[in-house]
Design an enzyme around this catalytic site. Structure first.
Site, PDB file in Angstrom:
ATOM      1  N   GLY A   1      35.323  36.943  41.044  1.00 24.32           N
ATOM      2  CA  GLY A   1      36.738  36.958  41.442  1.00 24.32           C
ATOM      3  C   GLY A   1      36.889  36.456  42.864  1.00 24.32           C
ATOM      4  O   GLY A   1      37.810  36.859  43.582  1.00 24.32           O
TER       5      GLY A   1
ATOM      6  N   GLY B   1      37.901  33.734  44.028  1.00 23.59           N
ATOM      7  CA  GLY B   1      38.902  32.692  44.269  1.00 23.59           C
ATOM      8  C   GLY B   1      40.165  33.192  44.943  1.00 23.59           C
ATOM      9  O   GLY B   1      41.020  32.395  45.346  1.00 23.59           O
TER      10      GLY B   1
ATOM     11  N   TYR C   1      43.344  50.916  33.454  1.00 23.24           N
ATOM     12  CA  TYR C   1      42.793  50.433  34.726  1.00 23.24           C
ATOM     13  C   TYR C   1      42.003  51.534  35.436  1.00 23.24           C
ATOM     14  O   TYR C   1      40.862  51.327  35.868  1.00 23.24           O
ATOM     15  CB  TYR C   1      43.949  49.946  35.604  1.00 23.24           C
TER      16      TYR C   1
ATOM     17  N   ASP D   1      34.100  33.656  33.328  1.00 22.26           N
ATOM     18  CA  ASP D   1      34.810  34.880  32.932  1.00 22.26           C
ATOM     19  C   ASP D   1      33.743  35.975  32.871  1.00 22.26           C
ATOM     20  O   ASP D   1      32.839  35.919  32.027  1.00 22.26           O
ATOM     21  CB  ASP D   1      35.458  34.666  31.571  1.00 22.26           C
ATOM     22  N   VAL D   2      33.847  36.983  33.734  1.00 24.06           N
ATOM     23  CA  VAL D   2      32.777  37.989  33.786  1.00 24.06           C
ATOM     24  C   VAL D   2      32.672  38.822  32.508  1.00 24.06           C
ATOM     25  O   VAL D   2      31.669  39.500  32.285  1.00 24.06           O
ATOM     26  CB  VAL D   2      32.914  38.937  35.014  1.00 24.06           C
TER      27      VAL D   2
ATOM     28  N   SER E   1      38.466  51.276  42.734  1.00 24.81           N
ATOM     29  CA  SER E   1      39.864  51.415  43.182  1.00 24.81           C
ATOM     30  C   SER E   1      40.093  52.859  43.592  1.00 24.81           C
ATOM     31  O   SER E   1      39.584  53.788  42.944  1.00 24.81           O
ATOM     32  CB  SER E   1      40.822  51.057  42.047  1.00 24.81           C
TER      33      SER E   1
ATOM     34  N   LYS F   1      37.968  51.751  36.389  1.00 26.49           N
ATOM     35  CA  LYS F   1      37.471  51.845  37.765  1.00 26.49           C
ATOM     36  C   LYS F   1      36.663  53.140  37.970  1.00 26.49           C
ATOM     37  O   LYS F   1      35.698  53.158  38.734  1.00 26.49           O
ATOM     38  CB  LYS F   1      38.627  51.752  38.758  1.00 26.49           C
TER      39      LYS F   1
HETATM   40  P1  NAP Z   1      43.519  39.123  43.037  1.00 24.58           P
HETATM   41  O1  NAP Z   1      44.147  38.590  44.274  1.00 24.58           O
HETATM   42  O2  NAP Z   1      44.265  39.036  41.747  1.00 24.58           O
HETATM   43  O3  NAP Z   1      42.092  38.468  42.849  1.00 24.58           O
HETATM   44  C1  NAP Z   1      41.294  38.769  41.731  1.00 24.58           C
HETATM   45  C2  NAP Z   1      40.521  37.529  41.355  1.00 24.58           C
HETATM   46  O4  NAP Z   1      39.679  37.883  40.241  1.00 24.58           O
HETATM   47  C3  NAP Z   1      41.434  36.401  40.880  1.00 24.58           C
HETATM   48  O5  NAP Z   1      41.009  35.164  41.416  1.00 24.58           O
HETATM   49  C4  NAP Z   1      41.254  36.449  39.376  1.00 24.58           C
HETATM   50  O6  NAP Z   1      41.447  35.186  38.726  1.00 24.58           O
HETATM   51  C5  NAP Z   1      39.808  36.859  39.268  1.00 24.58           C
HETATM   52  N1  NAP Z   1      39.497  37.350  37.930  1.00 24.58           N
HETATM   53  C6  NAP Z   1      40.283  38.121  37.137  1.00 24.58           C
HETATM   54  N2  NAP Z   1      39.669  38.334  35.965  1.00 24.58           N
HETATM   55  C7  NAP Z   1      38.475  37.694  36.025  1.00 24.58           C
HETATM   56  C8  NAP Z   1      37.416  37.524  35.114  1.00 24.58           C
HETATM   57  N3  NAP Z   1      37.465  38.038  33.884  1.00 24.58           N
HETATM   58  N4  NAP Z   1      36.326  36.797  35.492  1.00 24.58           N
HETATM   59  C9  NAP Z   1      36.294  36.233  36.729  1.00 24.58           C
HETATM   60  N5  NAP Z   1      37.289  36.340  37.623  1.00 24.58           N
HETATM   61  C10 NAP Z   1      38.364  37.054  37.276  1.00 24.58           C
HETATM   62  O7  NAP Z   1      43.172  40.670  43.227  1.00 24.58           O
HETATM   63  P2  NAP Z   1      42.664  41.542  44.485  1.00 24.58           P
HETATM   64  O8  NAP Z   1      43.772  42.403  44.913  1.00 24.58           O
HETATM   65  O9  NAP Z   1      41.935  40.690  45.457  1.00 24.58           O
HETATM   66  O10 NAP Z   1      41.629  42.488  43.717  1.00 24.58           O
HETATM   67  C11 NAP Z   1      40.222  42.325  43.772  1.00 24.58           C
HETATM   68  C12 NAP Z   1      39.580  43.578  43.226  1.00 24.58           C
HETATM   69  O11 NAP Z   1      39.960  44.706  44.020  1.00 24.58           O
HETATM   70  C13 NAP Z   1      39.973  43.913  41.794  1.00 24.58           C
HETATM   71  O12 NAP Z   1      38.861  44.420  41.091  1.00 24.58           O
HETATM   72  C14 NAP Z   1      41.023  45.000  41.964  1.00 24.58           C
HETATM   73  O13 NAP Z   1      41.097  45.832  40.846  1.00 24.58           O
HETATM   74  C15 NAP Z   1      40.458  45.730  43.183  1.00 24.58           C
HETATM   75  N6  NAP Z   1      41.452  46.526  43.906  1.00 24.58           N
HETATM   76  C16 NAP Z   1      42.446  45.931  44.624  1.00 24.58           C
HETATM   77  C17 NAP Z   1      43.348  46.720  45.312  1.00 24.58           C
HETATM   78  C18 NAP Z   1      44.458  46.144  46.141  1.00 24.58           C
HETATM   79  O14 NAP Z   1      45.175  46.906  46.801  1.00 24.58           O
HETATM   80  N7  NAP Z   1      44.659  44.822  46.152  1.00 24.58           N
HETATM   81  C19 NAP Z   1      43.244  48.118  45.270  1.00 24.58           C
HETATM   82  C20 NAP Z   1      42.234  48.675  44.522  1.00 24.58           C
HETATM   83  C21 NAP Z   1      41.333  47.869  43.851  1.00 24.58           C
HETATM   84  P3  NAP Z   1      42.911  34.866  38.089  1.00 24.58           P
HETATM   85  O15 NAP Z   1      43.846  34.838  39.272  1.00 24.58           O
HETATM   86  O16 NAP Z   1      42.709  33.566  37.410  1.00 24.58           O
HETATM   87  O17 NAP Z   1      43.198  36.014  37.154  1.00 24.58           O
END
Ligand code: NAP
Length: 253
Positions: free
Chosen positions: A14, A16, A156, A64-65, A143, A160
């Site tokens: 992820g 990107g 979700y 895709d993981v 999370s 987690k």
């Molecule tokens: P984000 O901006 O949506 O980034 C997630 C990245 O993972 C995106 O590029 C997405 O690609 C990619 N992805 C999704 N499904 C995938 C798959 N099956 N295989 C490979 N790549 C995949 O989200 P983020 O906020 O940075 O979140 C990153 C992690 O932190 C996640 O696990 C999320 O649950 C966790 N988290 C975030 C927060 C927060 O406050 N932001 C809080 C708690 C936990 P696409 O865009 O193409 O889907």
């Protein structure tokens, strides 16, 4: 800590967008050669390009993981191009907001497949390199909702919470082989995922309102998580394993 990962190859899933992007950039600044895995090939390439523009080494792979064959092929490709994978950050994640009774079996399965089984796939694919090296670092992004619970997110939060349990068990298994396994449950980080959910009215308030309620009075940044990952991946963190390292501005204590 600059340069602490010289000579290591790291995979960030992820990578990107959001947290994963910041982690990939930070590990590259620590001199790791970084492989960015992402569903979105364009985003993965942009991330790798940004690292190269900053003087780092990176490759981009559309993976895709949840797809075991894709993970195995991706990891083999990284091994050929960058060397054995001894740092792995399992960050790819998918969120979901739905009442329990409205979650389809397909949605439940997909969410678990990405967030939990994806972590399992990537660990199984990378751990042999770490065992051979007698050194490895795994950081799983969980999370804070796995501690606090969150309405409309049973799938979700369950995924987690599974990541946290998986981390604790794997740490005990791999400790004797020089491999540490830790998890960061982020709390309220300002990323594209968070902004998407704000726009859809899913956050129970705006990002600014949440920031005002957070003890340190701001939202987290992807760089906050990246800094913690870089430390956990370093040699200096070798006595830290099986731990849940909250990075949440005091929202969960
Ligand atoms: P984000 O901006 O949506 O980034 C997630 C990245 O993972 C995106 O590029 C997405 O690609 C990619 N992805 C999704 N499904 C995938 C798959 N099956 N295989 C490979 N790549 C995949 O989200 P983020 O906020 O940075 O979140 C990153 C992690 O932190 C996640 O696990 C999320 O649950 C966790 N988290 C975030 C927060 C927060 O406050 N932001 C809080 C708690 C936990 P696409 O865009 O193409 O889907």
């Amino acid at each position: 800590m600059s340069g602490s990962l010289q000579g290591k190859a790291a995979v960030v899933t992820g990578g990107g967008s959001g947290i994963g992007l910041a982690v990939a950039q930070r590990l590259a600044r620590e001199k790791a050669a970084v492989a960015v895995f992402d569903l979105d090939a364009t985003a993965a390439k942009a991330a790798a390009d940004s690292i190269a523009a900053d003087g780092g080494t990176a490759v981009a792979l559309a993976v895709d993981v949840a797809d075991r064959d894709a993970v195995d092929q991706g990891m083999a490709d990284v091994r050929r191009r960058l060397g054995p994978v001894t740092v792995l950050v399992n960050n790819a994640g998918k969120e979901g907001f739905r009442r329990l009774l409205d979650i389809s079996v397909e949605e439940w399965n997909r969410l678990l497949a990405v967030n939990l089984t994806g972590t399992f796939h990537c660990c199984q694919a990378a751990v042999p390199d770490m065992v051979a090296a007698g050194w490895g670092r795994i950081v799983n992004i969980a999370s804070s909702s796995a501690h606090s619970g969150q309405p409309l997110m049973t799938h979700y939060v369950a995924s987690k919470a599974g990541v946290i349990g998986f981390t604790k068990a794997l740490a005990l298994e791999l400790g004797p082989q020089g491999i540490t396994v830790n998890t960061i449950p982020p709390g309220f980080i300002d990323t594209p995922m968070t902004r998407r959910n704000e726009a859809r009215g899913r956050l129970g308030g705006t990002v600014d309102e949440h920031a005002a309620r957070t003890p340190v009075r701001r939202a987290g940044t992807p760089e906050d998580i990246a800094a913690t990952c870089a430390f956990l991946a370093s040699d200096e963190a070798g006595y830290i394993t099986g731990q849940v390292i909250g990075v949440n501005g005091g929202r969960n204590t």
